[in-house]
Design an enzyme around this catalytic site. Structure first.
Site, PDB file in Angstrom:
ATOM      1  CG  ASP A 145      11.821  -5.882  49.398  1.00  0.00           C
ATOM      2  OD1 ASP A 145      10.587  -6.038  49.277  1.00  0.00           O
ATOM      3  OD2 ASP A 145      12.546  -6.714  49.992  1.00  0.00           O
ATOM      4  CD  GLU A 159       9.501  -6.750  53.344  1.00  0.00           C
ATOM      5  OE1 GLU A 159       8.720  -7.711  53.274  1.00  0.00           O
ATOM      6  OE2 GLU A 159      10.169  -6.328  52.369  1.00  0.00           O
ATOM      7  CG  HIS A 169       6.834  -6.051  49.090  1.00  0.00           C
ATOM      8  ND1 HIS A 169       7.434  -6.658  50.177  1.00  0.00           N
ATOM      9  CD2 HIS A 169       5.524  -5.909  49.418  1.00  0.00           C
ATOM     10  CE1 HIS A 169       6.532  -6.870  51.116  1.00  0.00           C
ATOM     11  NE2 HIS A 169       5.360  -6.430  50.678  1.00  0.00           N
ATOM     12  CG  HIS A 177      14.302  -6.879  54.210  1.00  0.00           C
ATOM     13  ND1 HIS A 177      14.770  -8.177  54.327  1.00  0.00           N
ATOM     14  CD2 HIS A 177      13.499  -6.872  53.122  1.00  0.00           C
ATOM     15  CE1 HIS A 177      14.272  -8.914  53.364  1.00  0.00           C
ATOM     16  NE2 HIS A 177      13.497  -8.154  52.603  1.00  0.00           N
ATOM     17  CG  HIS A 237      11.792 -11.442  55.112  1.00  0.00           C
ATOM     18  ND1 HIS A 237      11.555 -10.086  55.240  1.00  0.00           N
ATOM     19  CD2 HIS A 237      11.516 -11.745  53.816  1.00  0.00           C
ATOM     20  CE1 HIS A 237      11.144  -9.608  54.090  1.00  0.00           C
ATOM     21  NE2 HIS A 237      11.111 -10.593  53.197  1.00  0.00           N
ATOM     22  CD  GLU A 248      14.201 -10.700  50.394  1.00  0.00           C
ATOM     23  OE1 GLU A 248      13.989  -9.532  50.010  1.00  0.00           O
ATOM     24  OE2 GLU A 248      13.422 -11.319  51.149  1.00  0.00           O
TER      25      GLU A 248
END
Length: 274
Positions: A8, A10, A60, A104, A115, A133
């Site tokens: 990902d 972030e 992502h 994240h 998020h 996630e």
């Protein structure tokens, strides 16, 4: 050993706000380079530790961020959108383990750009367990009896991983100051850390057990506004809890729950915020 890596953005070193992770913003192109280099540190260390095959899934946004021309030559890259299993596309029982890089914290928790899938989700649940996630992807890995050896990202993602998965190795490349600020390692130092932690995670792989999902999971998604919940509730088989913005779906297994989550969040993104 065959290793699966989901990457990902972030949670990558030095990236702190939307200008780094949105393809339309000024910092995105340099962030792609840092992201790719960070993935390479993990990939290279995995091969150095004896892995015979490494598959990387770009995880992502539109999932076409990693620069394939900069990746380790022996890597196989899963890239692009739409993927039936998104961040864990291609993961199955043939892998000895998985690693999540650039991750994240989940929504409603502190962490850099925290998020869960889309920014309109407040919480996601599998039965009564709140997951983001990281947790959802680990459950899918567990369905295939694949343990998650390592999570790399900010300090809050590391804490979330450690609470879910005993004995997991974590690599903290930045410490949260706020949702859009962090105290970060430089890419050089982060690279050294990631190589060390990858080697350690592979050496300790026998200490980590798969995160086993429930047999018939009840998926719940709490949205930020009622309009999002209305859109998600258009998916057949869902129900909205009266007086809330939470939509539920009774799945036959975690794979069905995961795909239901993808459809519900995609529908929710159709809402116009006024």
């Amino acid at each position: 050993m065959k290793l699966y890596i989901s990457v990902d953005m972030e949670g990558i070193t030095g990236l702190v706000d939307h200008t780094h992770v949105d393809s339309n913003k000024l910092n995105y192109e340099r962030s792609r380079i840092i992201m790719t280099d960070e993935a390479n540190h993990v990939i290279t260390a995995a091969f150095d530790e004896g892995c015979e095959e490494v598959v990387v899934n770009d995880s992502h946004s539109k999932m076409n961020n990693l620069l394939i021309e900069r990746l380790h030559a022996d890597t196989q890259l899963i890239t692009g959108d739409v993927k039936p299993f998104s961040m864990v596309q291609g993961l199955d029982g043939s892998y000895a383990g998985a690693m999540f890089v650039g991750y994240h914290a989940r929504a409603s928790l502190p962490g850099v750009m925290s998020h869960s899938m889309i920014y309109g989700v407040r919480n996601m649940y599998i039965n009564d367990v709140a997951v983001g996630e990281l947790g959802f992807n680990a459950f899918v890995a567990g369905y295939y009896d694949v343990p998650v050896f390592m999570v790399a990202g900010d300090d809050r993602a590391a804490s979330e991983a450690e609470q879910l998965i005993p004995n997991i190795t974590t690599a903290i490349v930045k410490e949260t100051i706020s949702r859009s600020a962090a105290k970060s390692l430089t890419p050089v130092k982060a690279g050294q850390l990631l190589r060390e932690k990858t080697a350690l995670a592979i050496k300790n792989n026998g200490k980590v057990k798969p995160l086993t999902p429930p047999d018939r999971p009840l998926l719940g998604i709490e949205f930020a506004n009622y309009g999002q919940a209305e859109w998600a509730n258009l998916m057949p088989g869902t129900e909205m809890i009266p007086g809330t913005t939470t939509v539920r779906f009774q799945a036959k297994n975690i794979l069905e729950a995961y795909q239901a989550m993808l459809v519900m969040t995609e529908l929710a993104m159709r809402t116009t915020f006024c």
